[in-house]
Design an enzyme around this catalytic site. Structure first.
Site, PDB file in Angstrom:
ATOM      1  N   ASP A 329       0.920   2.400   7.260  1.00  0.00           N
ATOM      2  CA  ASP A 329       1.501   1.828   5.962  1.00  0.00           C
ATOM      3  C   ASP A 329       2.339   1.724   6.325  1.00  0.00           C
ATOM      4  O   ASP A 329       3.376   1.690   6.961  1.00  0.00           O
ATOM      5  CB  ASP A 329       1.964   3.481   5.445  1.00  0.00           C
ATOM      6  CG  ASP A 329       2.233   2.818   3.715  1.00  0.00           C
ATOM      7  OD1 ASP A 329       1.707   1.849   2.905  1.00  0.00           O
ATOM      8  OD2 ASP A 329       4.034   3.638   3.717  1.00  0.00           O
ATOM      9  N   GLU A 358      -1.255  -1.700   8.089  1.00  0.00           N
ATOM     10  CA  GLU A 358      -0.806  -2.221   6.848  1.00  0.00           C
ATOM     11  C   GLU A 358       0.145  -3.990   6.995  1.00  0.00           C
ATOM     12  O   GLU A 358       1.805  -3.690   6.540  1.00  0.00           O
ATOM     13  CB  GLU A 358      -0.777  -1.379   5.654  1.00  0.00           C
ATOM     14  CG  GLU A 358      -0.493  -2.635   4.402  1.00  0.00           C
ATOM     15  CD  GLU A 358       0.818  -1.832   3.298  1.00  0.00           C
ATOM     16  OE1 GLU A 358       0.633  -2.007   2.436  1.00  0.00           O
ATOM     17  OE2 GLU A 358       1.349  -0.375   3.860  1.00  0.00           O
TER      18      GLU A 358
END
Ligand code: CA
Length: 616
Positions: A329, A358
């Site tokens: 993330d 990400e």
């Protein structure tokens, strides 16, 4: 009388042990023999545990160093596990002087030898992304638990709806039969806070599945079943921040475990400053030390104990569950040096794994900066094979709504691919039309099924690793600006009493059924198509709204034609493409089965896609 005395003595003894045993946590809880890195650092948590001296006696295991830190409730124990160490259990005793005040039984397990694990993911896969709270409620009994603060409320778009791991287990066949080969679950570790916990990004225990989703053992069961069905599992990791409900936030090991500010200091969310050669220290500091949200304390990975803790946590999950891949993330938000160290450590232990970061960035060169192997001027290498292709996402969401222009419409897709020289490996980019943070793709294309099919046909045939967000296959809608709950609606059929069941295609509209069949056909065709998995790509400049791309090898070729014109069917002369088409005399369209006996002229209806397998 004697018996009574014995009972009282035992009771007194039990109370005495209880009074002295204040060990609350040892993390990781266990480890494995035969790992590449012989070093292991245990974080021990208990009241005044630093006043004790830990000892252990196990052949092959050596206590190298014991660290006391600011908070006396923590101890860090450095172990070295020799290469010849055998699996087994041993007791770590914590003594004050000669008196044992606490103990912990630590297990060194044998390595995970289950079949079909640590397979990585690549362009031969298509990833299904689902949010466990919103997919299927397999166990209504765990929707709320005594020990977790937020209770289920399906009426609240941002509340917990009761979906869980059992729900995913129940529908693995749906996922594989639709044609997916990998599954990325949004986070499912414990998020114990008052509200907005359903999405999973505010972790309160890095070693524990949230009881509203299930148990650690149930996650392993999910992975094992998925592997039996040739479905790879990707786990979502969040190391930029944790949740304010995390147990260590309530009693920090060290003041620099997290970034602390005099008053709430929010990140500027400006990923470009991380690679910007001219960025100010002020902006970098805000990007890296500002908090993502009020309830998400920002972890300071420069703290070596924390860095080790996070790296070991990742390795623990990979080994424990037999994971195939990771999604990290908010890749640009933690210190980039830590991210590189983390990815390097993971890949050294599991070279066949894959990690996607990400990197939510619209600019191609900045996206490229974060992919492993990039030739960056500052020498930075993230060691992460894959990154998210947000520039492609942007183009996909705009191109089909635009009139053709020099840089609009199909040119938008063309121009994205034309810049692939920027990437260390374009084939490892994660390509997607939507995800849990973005407008639903069907919404982006104005709920136009033709545009939807064009987008999906491009997504599933271009370079990279396609990812599809749950429900996109049945045209689920929702705009991000309505609130995140609206792009994360419940999958129909996942809850008892649902009138529509998309798992069995019961009650779907004609359009939904059409979309589902389209996606299913395309995925199942793609699953075995090596030309799409690994073939070269060649495209031709869009001409009058028609964009032609080829995927090809020495003997095979697939022709993808997109006609972005609203009204005009096109008779496409193929003379221009002969450098690829030479030697191919006929073809078959993948979705409709239409056979082209000759290839000189191909009719392409307005707003449509053709995927034609060429034949010699
Ligand atoms: Ca449930």
């Amino acid at each position: 009388m004697k018996q009574k005395y014995l009972v009282i003595t035992m009771l007194a003894l039990a109370l005495q042990i209880q009074a002295k045993t204040d060990l609350k946590k040892v993390e990781p809880m266990n480890w494995w023999v035969g790992m590449n890195n012989p070093n292991l650092q245990l974080m021990v948590y208990g009241e005044n545990i630093s006043l004790t001296q830990p000892t252990l006696n196990y052949q092959g295991v050596q206590v190298r160093e014991i660290h006391k830190v600011e908070n006396p409730n923590y101890l860090f124990i450095d172990l070295m596990i020799g290469a010849e160490t055998q699996p087994g259990k041993f007791t770590i005793e914590f003594k004050e002087g000669k008196k044992k005040v606490a103990q912990y039984e630590f297990e060194l397990k044998g390595r995970n030898t289950k079949p079909n694990i640590h397979n990585g993911f690549n362009a031969s896969d298509v990833i299904y992304l689902l949010m466990p709270d919103r997919f299927s409620n397999g166990n209504p009994g765990n929707d709320s638990t005594i020990n977790t603060l937020e209770k289920a409320n399906r009426q609240n778009p941002n509340g917990r709806h009761g979906g869980d791991l059992q729900g995913v287990i129940n529908h693995l066949d749906y996922i594989t039969e639709t044609g997916f080969t990998a599954l990325w679950l949004n986070p499912f570790l414990e998020n114990n806070q008052e509200k907005t916990t359903y999405h999973g990004y505010a972790i309160s225990d890095f070693y524990k599945v949230d009881p509203r989703f299930g148990t650690n053992g149930q996650f392993v069961e999910l992975v094992d079943l998925a592997h039996q069905k040739q479905l790879k599992i990707i786990m979502d990791m969040i190391f930029n921040h944790c949740g304010s409900g995390h147990w260590f936030i309530k009693d920090l090991p060290m003041s620099n475990w997290i970034h602390q500010h005099d008053s709430y200091f929010r990140s500027n969310f400006r990923a470009p400053v991380v690679s910007d050669p001219y960025a100010s220290e002020y902006d970098k500091n805000q990007m890296l030390t500002g908090w993502f949200d009020t309830n998400m304390p920002d972890l300071d990975q420069r703290n070596p104990y924390l860095a080790t803790y996070l790296i070991q946590n990742t390795i623990w999950w990979i080994e424990y569950a037999g994971l195939d891949g990771l999604r990290i993330d908010t890749q640009p938000y933690p210190y980039k040096e830590f991210i590189a160290e983390w990815a390097k450590a993971v890949m050294a232990q599991y070279p066949t794994l894959n990690i996607v970061g990400e990197a939510w960035i619209q600019q191609i060169p900045i996206t490229a900066y974060f992919q492993g192997g990039a030739k960056n001027n500052d020498g930075y290498d993230s060691h992460m094979n894959s990154v998210t292709d947000f520039p492609m996402h942007g183009a996909l969401n705009e191109a089909f709504n635009e009139r053709e222009g020099w840089d609009e419409g199909m040119a938008k897709l063309y121009n994205i691919l034309a810049q692939d020289f920027t990437y260390s490996n374009p084939q490892n980019l994660l390509v997607f039309a939507d995800n849990h943070d973005l407008n639903r793709f069907y919404e982006s294309v104005g709920k136009d099924l033709n545009k939807f099919k064009m987008g999906l046909s491009f997504l599933l045939t271009t370079r990279g690793i396609p990812q599809i967000y749950y429900g996109t296959e049945i045209l689920m809608d929702g705009k991000e600006n309505q609130g995140h709950g609206f792009i994360r609606k419940d999958f129909p059929g996942g809850w008892a009493g649902d009138t529509i069941n998309a798992f069995t295609q019961t009650g779907l509209t004609a359009e939904q059924l059409d979309a589902y069949q389209y996606v299913k056909k395309l995925l199942n065709w793609r699953k075995n198509n090596e030309t799409i998995h690994a073939g070269k790509l060649k495209h031709f400049l869009p001409d009058d709204g028609v964009y032609v791309t080829f995927r090809y090898t020495d003997n095979q070729a697939v022709m993808i034609v997109l006609n972005n014109s609203d009204t005009n069917s096109k008779s496409l002369k193929t003379e221009r493409f002969k450098e690829v088409m030479d030697g191919f005399h006929s073809g078959k369209e993948v979705i409709t089965g239409t056979v082209y006996e000759t290839l000189d002229l191909i009719e392409v209806p307005a707003k449509s896609a053709l995927i034609i397998e060429l034949r010699k």
